[in-house]
Structures are given as C-alpha cells and as structure tokens.
Motif scaffolding. Structure first.
Motif, PDB file in Angstrom:
ATOM      1  N   ILE A 135       0.846  -1.205   0.000  1.00 48.88           N
ATOM      2  CA  ILE A 135       0.000   0.000   0.000  1.00 48.88           C
ATOM      3  C   ILE A 135       0.877   1.248   0.000  1.00 48.88           C
ATOM      4  CG2 ILE A 135      -1.695   1.316   1.336  1.00 48.88           C
ATOM      5  CD1 ILE A 135      -2.717  -1.415   2.401  1.00 48.88           C
ATOM      6  N   ALA A 136       1.919   1.224   0.822  1.00 45.56           N
ATOM      7  CA  ALA A 136       2.824   2.365   0.928  1.00 45.56           C
ATOM      8  C   ALA A 136       3.576   2.595  -0.382  1.00 45.56           C
ATOM      9  CB  ALA A 136       3.811   2.136   2.073  1.00 45.56           C
ATOM     10  N   ARG A 137       4.061   1.515  -1.002  1.00 45.89           N
ATOM     11  CA  ARG A 137       4.785   1.637  -2.271  1.00 45.89           C
ATOM     12  C   ARG A 137       3.900   2.264  -3.349  1.00 45.89           C
ATOM     13  NH1 ARG A 137       6.233  -4.323  -1.555  1.00 45.89           N
ATOM     14  NH2 ARG A 137       7.994  -4.225  -0.109  1.00 45.89           N
ATOM     15  N   LYS A 138       2.658   1.826  -3.407  1.00 49.17           N
ATOM     16  CA  LYS A 138       1.735   2.358  -4.424  1.00 49.17           C
ATOM     17  C   LYS A 138       1.519   3.853  -4.236  1.00 49.17           C
ATOM     18  CE  LYS A 138      -0.901  -1.866  -5.437  1.00 49.17           C
ATOM     19  NZ  LYS A 138      -2.249  -2.515  -5.339  1.00 49.17           N
ATOM     20  N   HIS A 139       1.432   4.303  -2.981  1.00 41.82           N
ATOM     21  CA  HIS A 139       1.219   5.731  -2.746  1.00 41.82           C
ATOM     22  C   HIS A 139       2.471   6.531  -3.103  1.00 41.82           C
ATOM     23  CE1 HIS A 139      -0.696   9.308  -1.368  1.00 41.82           C
ATOM     24  NE2 HIS A 139       0.188   9.513  -0.395  1.00 41.82           N
ATOM     25  N   SER A 140       3.641   6.010  -2.754  1.00 40.24           N
ATOM     26  CA  SER A 140       4.883   6.699  -3.105  1.00 40.24           C
ATOM     27  C   SER A 140       5.009   6.830  -4.618  1.00 40.24           C
ATOM     28  CB  SER A 140       6.089   5.932  -2.544  1.00 40.24           C
ATOM     29  OG  SER A 140       6.133   6.014  -1.140  1.00 40.24           O
ATOM     30  N   LYS A 141       4.712   5.775  -5.342  1.00 43.58           N
ATOM     31  CA  LYS A 141       4.788   5.808  -6.805  1.00 43.58           C
ATOM     32  C   LYS A 141       3.745   6.741  -7.396  1.00 43.58           C
ATOM     33  CE  LYS A 141       5.098   2.794 -10.869  1.00 43.58           C
ATOM     34  NZ  LYS A 141       4.266   3.654 -11.744  1.00 43.58           N
ATOM     35  N   ASP A 142       2.546   6.737  -6.837  1.00 45.69           N
ATOM     36  CA  ASP A 142       1.476   7.608  -7.337  1.00 45.69           C
ATOM     37  C   ASP A 142       1.865   9.075  -7.175  1.00 45.69           C
ATOM     38  OD1 ASP A 142      -1.360   7.665  -8.380  1.00 45.69           O
ATOM     39  OD2 ASP A 142      -1.627   8.880  -6.573  1.00 45.69           O
ATOM     40  N   ALA A 146       4.897  10.272  -7.094  1.00 42.55           N
ATOM     41  CA  ALA A 146       5.964  10.560  -8.055  1.00 42.55           C
ATOM     42  C   ALA A 146       5.404  10.694  -9.471  1.00 42.55           C
ATOM     43  CB  ALA A 146       7.017   9.466  -8.004  1.00 42.55           C
ATOM     44  N   ASP A 147       4.563   9.758  -9.872  1.00 48.03           N
ATOM     45  CA  ASP A 147       4.027   9.751 -11.231  1.00 48.03           C
ATOM     46  C   ASP A 147       3.145  10.955 -11.519  1.00 48.03           C
ATOM     47  OD1 ASP A 147       5.322   7.374 -11.667  1.00 48.03           O
ATOM     48  OD2 ASP A 147       3.532   6.111 -11.453  1.00 48.03           O
ATOM     49  N   LYS A 148       2.403  11.413 -10.492  1.00 47.33           N
ATOM     50  CA  LYS A 148       1.439  12.494 -10.704  1.00 47.33           C
ATOM     51  C   LYS A 148       1.896  13.825 -10.118  1.00 47.33           C
ATOM     52  CE  LYS A 148      -2.270   9.088 -10.888  1.00 47.33           C
ATOM     53  NZ  LYS A 148      -3.480   8.539 -10.218  1.00 47.33           N
ATOM     54  N   ASN A 149       3.140  13.857  -9.654  1.00 48.69           N
ATOM     55  CA  ASN A 149       3.786  15.096  -9.214  1.00 48.69           C
ATOM     56  C   ASN A 149       3.022  15.819  -8.104  1.00 48.69           C
ATOM     57  OD1 ASN A 149       5.830  17.033  -9.257  1.00 48.69           O
ATOM     58  ND2 ASN A 149       4.757  18.301 -10.759  1.00 48.69           N
ATOM     59  N   TYR A 150       2.781  15.136  -7.002  1.00 49.34           N
ATOM     60  CA  TYR A 150       2.212  15.771  -5.816  1.00 49.34           C
ATOM     61  C   TYR A 150       2.855  15.151  -4.595  1.00 49.34           C
ATOM     62  CZ  TYR A 150      -0.761  11.649  -4.900  1.00 49.34           C
ATOM     63  OH  TYR A 150      -1.218  10.389  -4.606  1.00 49.34           O
ATOM     64  N   PHE A 151       2.658  15.781  -3.453  1.00 49.58           N
ATOM     65  CA  PHE A 151       3.232  15.262  -2.205  1.00 49.58           C
ATOM     66  C   PHE A 151       2.241  15.542  -1.087  1.00 49.58           C
ATOM     67  CE2 PHE A 151       6.114  15.742   1.544  1.00 49.58           C
ATOM     68  CZ  PHE A 151       6.545  14.433   1.599  1.00 49.58           C
ATOM     69  N   SER A 152       1.447  14.552  -0.739  1.00 51.02           N
ATOM     70  CA  SER A 152       0.357  14.778   0.204  1.00 51.02           C
ATOM     71  C   SER A 152      -0.163  13.442   0.726  1.00 51.02           C
ATOM     72  CB  SER A 152      -0.781  15.532  -0.493  1.00 51.02           C
ATOM     73  OG  SER A 152      -1.920  15.623   0.337  1.00 51.02           O
ATOM     74  N   ASP A 165      12.117   8.445  -8.346  1.00 54.16           N
ATOM     75  CA  ASP A 165      11.678   8.788  -9.701  1.00 54.16           C
ATOM     76  C   ASP A 165      12.862   9.186 -10.585  1.00 54.16           C
ATOM     77  OD1 ASP A 165      12.349  11.431  -9.176  1.00 54.16           O
ATOM     78  OD2 ASP A 165      10.280  12.088  -8.871  1.00 54.16           O
ATOM     79  N   GLU A 166      12.563   9.561 -11.824  1.00 52.80           N
ATOM     80  CA  GLU A 166      13.607   9.863 -12.799  1.00 52.80           C
ATOM     81  C   GLU A 166      14.391  11.124 -12.452  1.00 52.80           C
ATOM     82  OE1 GLU A 166      11.783   9.994 -16.606  1.00 52.80           O
ATOM     83  OE2 GLU A 166      11.434   7.820 -16.710  1.00 52.80           O
ATOM     84  N   GLU A 167      13.828  11.991 -11.626  1.00 51.69           N
ATOM     85  CA  GLU A 167      14.512  13.209 -11.213  1.00 51.69           C
ATOM     86  C   GLU A 167      15.391  12.978  -9.990  1.00 51.69           C
ATOM     87  OE1 GLU A 167      14.321  15.981 -12.968  1.00 51.69           O
ATOM     88  OE2 GLU A 167      13.000  14.933 -14.380  1.00 51.69           O
ATOM     89  N   ASP A 221      -4.508  11.734  -2.051  1.00 51.86           N
ATOM     90  CA  ASP A 221      -4.217  11.593  -3.473  1.00 51.86           C
ATOM     91  C   ASP A 221      -4.989  12.659  -4.253  1.00 51.86           C
ATOM     92  OD1 ASP A 221      -6.856  10.691  -3.687  1.00 51.86           O
ATOM     93  OD2 ASP A 221      -6.291   8.569  -3.786  1.00 51.86           O
ATOM     94  N   LEU A 222      -4.801  12.707  -5.556  1.00 51.39           N
ATOM     95  CA  LEU A 222      -5.427  13.773  -6.349  1.00 51.39           C
ATOM     96  C   LEU A 222      -6.955  13.769  -6.289  1.00 51.39           C
ATOM     97  CD1 LEU A 222      -3.092  14.033  -9.468  1.00 51.39           C
ATOM     98  CD2 LEU A 222      -3.065  15.337  -7.334  1.00 51.39           C
ATOM     99  N   PRO A 223      -7.612  12.596  -6.200  1.00 49.27           N
ATOM    100  CA  PRO A 223      -9.072  12.619  -6.008  1.00 49.27           C
ATOM    101  C   PRO A 223      -9.496  13.021  -4.595  1.00 49.27           C
ATOM    102  CG  PRO A 223      -8.400  10.612  -7.133  1.00 49.27           C
ATOM    103  CD  PRO A 223      -7.149  11.251  -6.602  1.00 49.27           C
ATOM    104  N   GLY A 224      -8.541  13.120  -3.655  1.00 48.17           N
ATOM    105  CA  GLY A 224      -8.861  13.565  -2.301  1.00 48.17           C
ATOM    106  C   GLY A 224      -8.983  12.457  -1.275  1.00 48.17           C
TER     107      GLY A 224
END
Length: 207
Positions: free
Chosen positions: A88-95, A97-103, A195-197, A106-109
């Motif tokens: 679960i934690a890995r998926k959130h870290s990747k999400d 990175a992929d969607k460029n937010y830190f919170s 991530d790539e950066e 997630d983007l849907p709230g």
C-alpha cells in the motif's frame, strides 16, 4: 590622433564597468525537509546521479529497522514489517511521483484509510473507547546532495544517508514522531520509490 584618444577612452569605460554576467539556472530540487546544497563550478570532473546504487527494498527494511531502534529506546514494542502494508505504501509513493504531488491525500482527495480499504487491508486497534484505523508518515528527499549551478552533480547521498534522513526527518517533526511513538501500533509497512529526477519518496503506514 583625436579619434585614437576617443577609442582608448571608450575601451577603458567598457573594462571599468565590465560585461553583464551570464545568468545560470540553479537546479533546486523540491524536497520535504531538506534541499541539495548548490556550489558554483563545475570542476573538471564530477559525478552524475547514479540510480544503480540504490536498492529500494533494502531501504524499506533498513528504515523499518531504524524505526524499531527509536521505539526500543523508549521501551516500546518493536513493529512487525507487514508486506501488505508495504505494498500500500509503495503504491502511494509511486502515485505521488508519477502524478507530481506530495500529500497524504491523493489527487481525487482520498487519504490512507481509503487506500487501506481499496487494498482489502483491515486495521482496527481498540484502545479504551477508541478504535484506531491506522496512520501514515511521508518523506521526500533527493539523491543529490551537492549540485552545481550548471546542473551537474558533484555528490549524492548514499543509500544509508537517505535511510537515516527519512527517520531523522520524522523524529524531528512532532506529528510524525507522535505516530512513530504510539505504543499501540503492532505493524508497519514502508514503501520507497525513486523517480527519474532522483526524488526519493517514502511512505510509512501503521496498524
């Protein structure tokens, strides 16, 4: 003769005031608690970011061990490393990175409790009249430690330095530290994604 005198005076004027300095962009990496140092240069030889030196699964286990060290200092129980929580934690870290937010959202709230539910992870710890459904800590850093204004990298954080930075960052933050020091947690999962950066995102989930 008069023209030569004027020409010489003009040259003296230019060299006295100089020419505009070339503007260079600084490679400032967005981080959670720290940023890479910037140094003018570069020298004749310098290192670039090397992603092959990092094993994210080792990082997860080592961060987990460091967390248990902190709990042991306080006489608290050590936490079991839960692979389901780690996923679960890995998926959130990747999400993030992929969607460029830190919170934590997630983007849907949605927060961590939604992610637990979506992964069929049931966390209910009863303490007195309260039911604790879990908690989450986040950390963001970069593998670059020292960069030049030209964008070249002179030095980068080792894997061990990144692991220690995450735990120290949490322990120096009252809210994150409170999560780590709660005596009723039994398990945790750590998820690391680079991530790539070169940004390193770490999610820590409790139950």
């Amino acid at each position: 003769m008069k023209n030569w005198v004027c020409f010489i005076l003009l040259l003296l004027f230019v060299f006295s005031f100089g020419c505009p300095e070339e503007k260079k962009e600084t490679n400032n990496n967005l981080v959670d608690l720290n940023s890479a140092s910037v140094q003018h240069g570069p020298p004749e030889e310098f290192e670039y970011l090397d992603y092959t030196n990092y094993n994210v699964f080792e990082m997860e286990k080592n961060i987990h061990s460091l967390i248990n060290d902190e709990r042991t200092k306080l006489g608290l129980n050590t936490l079991e490393f839960d692979e389901h929580l780690a996923l679960i934690a890995r998926k959130h870290s990747k999400d993030m990175a992929d969607k460029n937010y830190f919170s934590h959202f997630d983007l849907p709230g949605n927060d961590f409790s939604y992610r637990y539910e979506q992964s069929n992870y049931d966390c209910k710890i009863v303490v007195g009249n309260l039911i604790h459904l879990g908690a989450e800590n986040l950390f963001k850093y970069n593998i670059a430690k020292l960069v030049y204004t030209s964008g070249g990298v002179a030095e980068y954080n080792s894997q061990a330095e990144l692991e220690v930075a995450a735990v120290e960052g949490w322990m120096n933050s009252p809210g994150h530290r409170e999560n780590i020091e709660k005596e009723f947690w039994l398990k945790e999962g750590i998820g690391v994604y680079i991530d790539e950066e070169g940004d390193v995102l770490v999610t820590e989930n409790f139950c």
